[in-house]
Structures are given as C-alpha cells and as structure tokens.
Design an enzyme around this catalytic site. Structure first.
Site, PDB file in Angstrom:
ATOM      1  N   MET A  22      -1.822  19.177  43.192  1.00 43.01           N
ATOM      2  CA  MET A  22      -3.023  20.168  43.461  1.00 43.01           C
ATOM      3  C   MET A  22      -3.627  20.927  42.088  1.00 43.01           C
ATOM      4  O   MET A  22      -4.246  21.946  42.005  1.00 43.01           O
ATOM      5  CB  MET A  22      -2.237  21.483  44.139  1.00 43.01           C
ATOM      6  CG  MET A  22      -1.831  21.033  45.363  1.00 43.01           C
ATOM      7  SD  MET A  22      -1.691  22.499  46.572  1.00 43.01           S
ATOM      8  CE  MET A  22      -0.442  23.377  45.965  1.00 43.01           C
ATOM      9  N   GLY A  73       5.839  18.052  34.636  1.00 45.49           N
ATOM     10  CA  GLY A  73       6.239  17.576  35.977  1.00 45.49           C
ATOM     11  C   GLY A  73       5.398  16.531  36.490  1.00 45.49           C
ATOM     12  O   GLY A  73       5.707  15.391  36.657  1.00 45.49           O
ATOM     13  N   HIS A  74       3.999  17.080  36.624  1.00 45.98           N
ATOM     14  CA  HIS A  74       3.036  15.788  37.221  1.00 45.98           C
ATOM     15  C   HIS A  74       2.877  14.800  36.148  1.00 45.98           C
ATOM     16  O   HIS A  74       2.582  13.680  36.883  1.00 45.98           O
ATOM     17  CB  HIS A  74       1.559  16.737  37.258  1.00 45.98           C
ATOM     18  CG  HIS A  74       1.447  17.893  38.177  1.00 45.98           C
ATOM     19  ND1 HIS A  74       1.369  18.961  37.746  1.00 45.98           N
ATOM     20  CD2 HIS A  74       1.727  17.927  39.451  1.00 45.98           C
ATOM     21  CE1 HIS A  74       1.277  20.063  38.520  1.00 45.98           C
ATOM     22  NE2 HIS A  74       1.498  19.240  39.640  1.00 45.98           N
ATOM     23  N   GLY A 111       7.764  14.326  43.440  1.00 49.24           N
ATOM     24  CA  GLY A 111       8.915  14.961  42.608  1.00 49.24           C
ATOM     25  C   GLY A 111       9.975  15.320  43.430  1.00 49.24           C
ATOM     26  O   GLY A 111       9.566  15.961  44.462  1.00 49.24           O
ATOM     27  N   LYS A 121      11.054  17.913  42.725  1.00 47.53           N
ATOM     28  CA  LYS A 121      11.162  19.493  42.751  1.00 47.53           C
ATOM     29  C   LYS A 121      10.860  19.903  44.029  1.00 47.53           C
ATOM     30  O   LYS A 121      11.413  20.944  44.567  1.00 47.53           O
ATOM     31  CB  LYS A 121       9.981  19.736  41.402  1.00 47.53           C
ATOM     32  CG  LYS A 121       9.344  21.101  41.677  1.00 47.53           C
ATOM     33  CD  LYS A 121      10.207  22.110  41.076  1.00 47.53           C
ATOM     34  CE  LYS A 121       9.452  23.654  41.192  1.00 47.53           C
ATOM     35  NZ  LYS A 121       8.303  23.678  42.085  1.00 47.53           N
ATOM     36  N   ASP A 122       9.957  19.050  44.811  1.00 45.27           N
ATOM     37  CA  ASP A 122       9.815  19.684  46.305  1.00 45.27           C
ATOM     38  C   ASP A 122      10.575  18.843  47.091  1.00 45.27           C
ATOM     39  O   ASP A 122      10.028  17.671  47.857  1.00 45.27           O
ATOM     40  CB  ASP A 122       8.106  19.599  46.503  1.00 45.27           C
ATOM     41  CG  ASP A 122       7.376  20.437  45.670  1.00 45.27           C
ATOM     42  OD1 ASP A 122       7.360  21.712  45.852  1.00 45.27           O
ATOM     43  OD2 ASP A 122       7.223  19.887  44.210  1.00 45.27           O
ATOM     44  N   MET A 148       9.481  23.259  35.823  1.00 40.59           N
ATOM     45  CA  MET A 148       8.111  23.296  35.595  1.00 40.59           C
ATOM     46  C   MET A 148       7.615  23.441  37.049  1.00 40.59           C
ATOM     47  O   MET A 148       7.783  22.603  37.950  1.00 40.59           O
ATOM     48  CB  MET A 148       7.571  22.115  34.872  1.00 40.59           C
ATOM     49  CG  MET A 148       8.020  22.102  33.554  1.00 40.59           C
ATOM     50  SD  MET A 148       7.152  21.097  32.543  1.00 40.59           S
ATOM     51  CE  MET A 148       8.005  21.209  30.838  1.00 40.59           C
TER      52      MET A 148
HETATM   53  P1  AMP Z   1       1.827  20.132  42.998  1.00 38.48           P
HETATM   54  O1  AMP Z   1       0.636  20.039  42.177  1.00 38.48           O
HETATM   55  O2  AMP Z   1       2.836  21.210  42.863  1.00 38.48           O
HETATM   56  O3  AMP Z   1       1.564  19.828  44.786  1.00 38.48           O
HETATM   57  O4  AMP Z   1       2.952  18.896  42.896  1.00 38.48           O
HETATM   58  C1  AMP Z   1       2.383  17.517  42.722  1.00 38.48           C
HETATM   59  C2  AMP Z   1       3.679  16.510  42.860  1.00 38.48           C
HETATM   60  O5  AMP Z   1       4.251  16.944  41.433  1.00 38.48           O
HETATM   61  C3  AMP Z   1       4.705  16.863  43.853  1.00 38.48           C
HETATM   62  O6  AMP Z   1       5.063  15.291  43.928  1.00 38.48           O
HETATM   63  C4  AMP Z   1       5.981  17.356  43.027  1.00 38.48           C
HETATM   64  O7  AMP Z   1       7.007  17.434  43.687  1.00 38.48           O
HETATM   65  C5  AMP Z   1       5.582  17.149  41.711  1.00 38.48           C
HETATM   66  N1  AMP Z   1       6.101  17.889  40.791  1.00 38.48           N
HETATM   67  C6  AMP Z   1       5.908  19.379  40.718  1.00 38.48           C
HETATM   68  N2  AMP Z   1       6.489  19.834  39.680  1.00 38.48           N
HETATM   69  C7  AMP Z   1       7.556  18.947  39.244  1.00 38.48           C
HETATM   70  C8  AMP Z   1       8.381  18.883  38.191  1.00 38.48           C
HETATM   71  N3  AMP Z   1       8.808  20.194  37.443  1.00 38.48           N
HETATM   72  N4  AMP Z   1       9.176  17.751  38.084  1.00 38.48           N
HETATM   73  C9  AMP Z   1       9.017  16.769  38.804  1.00 38.48           C
HETATM   74  N5  AMP Z   1       7.800  16.691  39.725  1.00 38.48           N
HETATM   75  C10 AMP Z   1       7.101  17.750  39.706  1.00 38.48           C
END
Ligand code: AMP
Length: 294
Positions: free
Chosen positions: A31, A37-38, A148, A150-151, A185
């Site tokens: 997003m 992390g990304h 990740g 993380k989720d 993160m």
């Molecule tokens: P988001 O932009 O928050 O939807 O996250 C996109 C992807 O990045 C998802 O698969 C998350 O799990 C992963 N992600 C977000 N934060 C982290 C993190 N700190 N460590 C590893 N993966 C992450």
C-alpha cells in the site's frame, strides 16, 4: 522502470513476459509508504525472479468506515524513487476506479479464518484484502508473490485462498523487519510522535519475554498471554486490543503449545494508532525469532 496505471496494460505486459519471454515474475503487493519491511520483500523477489512487479495501491475495501483510509500516507513520487533504486521493473499503481470498475460486485472471502483476531477487530478487513490480492494475482499471474510475517494472519489467509482457488502462484512469506529499537516497521509508525514511538517498543519487548518464557518451558497459552499483558500494561500509553495464541496454520485457538507452530499475536493502540506484532513459538527456525533482521 515502467509505472502502469491500467489493468489492461498490466495484464498484457505480464502475459508477454510469461509467454513470449518465458521470464519468471516476482510480485510484491504493497500500500506504499515504503519502508525496509517492504524493501526486504522486494530484495528477495529480485534475487529469486527475472522480473519484479510491485503494486502500490491503498485498497479502500480493506478499511472500515471509521478507519484511516483518507489519512493513510501516500507518496508515489518517493515510493517510485525507492523502487527504481531497487531495480524494480514495473510498478502497478492503479486508481480506485481502475481496480474497482463500476458494477464491481465479486468478493473473495476465506471463511472461518477471516473472522478471527484482526478480522474480529476489523470486520470486513480480510474480505477486502483477499479480494484485491485475488484480482492482482489474476492480472499479473506471478510465479512467486511475496508477503511479510508482520501481517501473519494475512499471509495465512492468502496461502489458504491460493490453495483453495488454485491460483498458479507460489506464496513466499518473509520475516518481520524491525527497527533497532525492536519496533516492527510499519507505514502506520508514521503516525507516532517521539514519545509514542518509544512507548511502541513495548510490543516487541513483551513478545520477547513470552518467547524466552516459552523457551524455558512455559507452554501454557493463558500464562504466556498473561505475561505479555502484564508487560504491556506497564506502558501507560498502550491500550491492548487483543493478545492471542493460535495454531499458525488453522488459527485454532490454543490452550497449550505442543508440536505444531503457534502464533502469538497482538494488537495494541498507542494513542490512536493501532499496531500489530507477533512471534511464532514452537518452531526453532532462526528467521522467525523476534528481533531477527531480514
Ligand atoms: P502494506 O503496505 O502494509 O500492505 O504491506 C505490504 C507487505 O509488506 C505485506 O506483505 C506486509 O506483511 C509486508 N510488511 C509490512 N511491514 C513489514 C515488516 N516490518 N517486515 C516484513 N514485512 C513487512
């Protein structure tokens, strides 16, 4: 690096890569508001695949009516700069109307798994997540898609959806990337002021305590949860939403951690910001340790 806004263009580019050029595609859905992390997911995709596609789309259907869809951080210029540095080949950044054309009315829901934990606190959230990921996987048909830990619940649901509906993509789940302080993160960390950011480190500290207790032989879920609760309650800025121990695949609530890996997960408000974090217990793989860097 090409930035693509249209579904049609994304589909035809991906089809050509697969069919005519026979190249493996790695896909990283995000997003935006990118952080390390990304970038760890993108790094892995780059290492494993010929072509890397990253989507940047703040998905309205996964936000509840009182949640932060409008204020969610958006900066495609900054994100594109980072993605170019990481040698990403294609960025898919559609508008909401492009992703959800008029009359859109088909949704994907992973029953049972979607109503627990995050799903219980955020009704409809996972229906939005699995629907948008289904559309993206269909458009791009990647060989590998990267998520990740993380989720953690999201990754579990997507694996289940991909299996149940026979998507032809392999799901790769990578460890949580943390700041030096241990804070996982997250784009929503942008909402925290300095004091809150310090307070937020309690999540990882509490999970680490539970992991240590587990390693010293404490396998009772209620006692581990209590340990985490006590640690978090010491932080005055923190307000617990939930702390739970579940099977890491079926999400069945556990009383005792035995053979199969258990997911100890939590959601905690720091001020108005809702943060999530987790650790897997009962599996000794180094990559699942709290504090592990990707
Ligand atoms: P988001 O932009 O928050 O939807 O996250 C996109 C992807 O990045 C998802 O698969 C998350 O799990 C992963 N992600 C977000 N934060 C982290 C993190 N700190 N460590 C590893 N993966 C992450």
């Amino acid at each position: 690096m090409e930035i693509i806004n249209r579904r049609k263009r994304m589909m035809s580019v991906a089809r050509k890569l697969r069919r005519e050029e026979n190249r493996t595609i790695g896909f990283v859905p995000t997003m935006g508001a990118l952080h390390e992390g990304h970038l760890s997911l993108i790094h892995e995709a780059r290492a494993l695949c010929d072509v890397v596609v990253v989507s940047v789309f703040v998905n309205p259907t996964q936000f509840g009516p009182t949640e932060d869809f409008d204020s969610y951080p958006r900066d495609l210029t900054r994100d594109s700069g980072l993605l170019a540095e990481y040698n990403v080949d294609y960025v898919f950044a559609p508008t909401v109307e492009e992703m959800y054309p008029p009359g859109f009315s088909t949704y994907v829901e992973v029953e049972n798994l979607s109503g627990q934990l995050e799903g219980a606190s955020r009704p409809g959230h996972f229906r939005g997540v699995t629907t948008v990921i289904a559309v993206l996987l269909n458009l791009i048909k990647p060989n590998f898609a990267f998520f990740g830990r993380k989720d953690a619940q999201q990754a579990i649901l997507i694996k289940r959806m991909v299996r149940d509906l026979a998507f032809d993509s392999e799901i790769v789940v990578l460890p949580i990337v943390r700041e030096e302080s241990g804070l996982a993160m997250a784009s929503r960390n942008n909402y925290l002021n300095d004091e809150q950011r310090r307070a937020a480190t309690v999540l990882n500290r509490a999970l680490s305590k539970a992991r240590e207790a587990y390693e010293e032989g404490e396998h009772s879920a209620p006692r581990l949860i209590e340990l985490v609760r006590t640690a978090i309650e010491k932080e005055p800025l923190a307000r617990i939403d939930y702390i739970s121990v579940n099977d890491d695949e079926t999400l069945e609530k556990l009383d005792k951690i035995d053979e199969s890996p258990a997911l100890l997960s939590l959601a905690v408000f720091i001020g108005d910001t809702r943060l999530i974090d987790n650790v897997v217990l009962g599996r000794t793989k180094k990559q699942d340790a709290v504090g592990a860097k990707a």
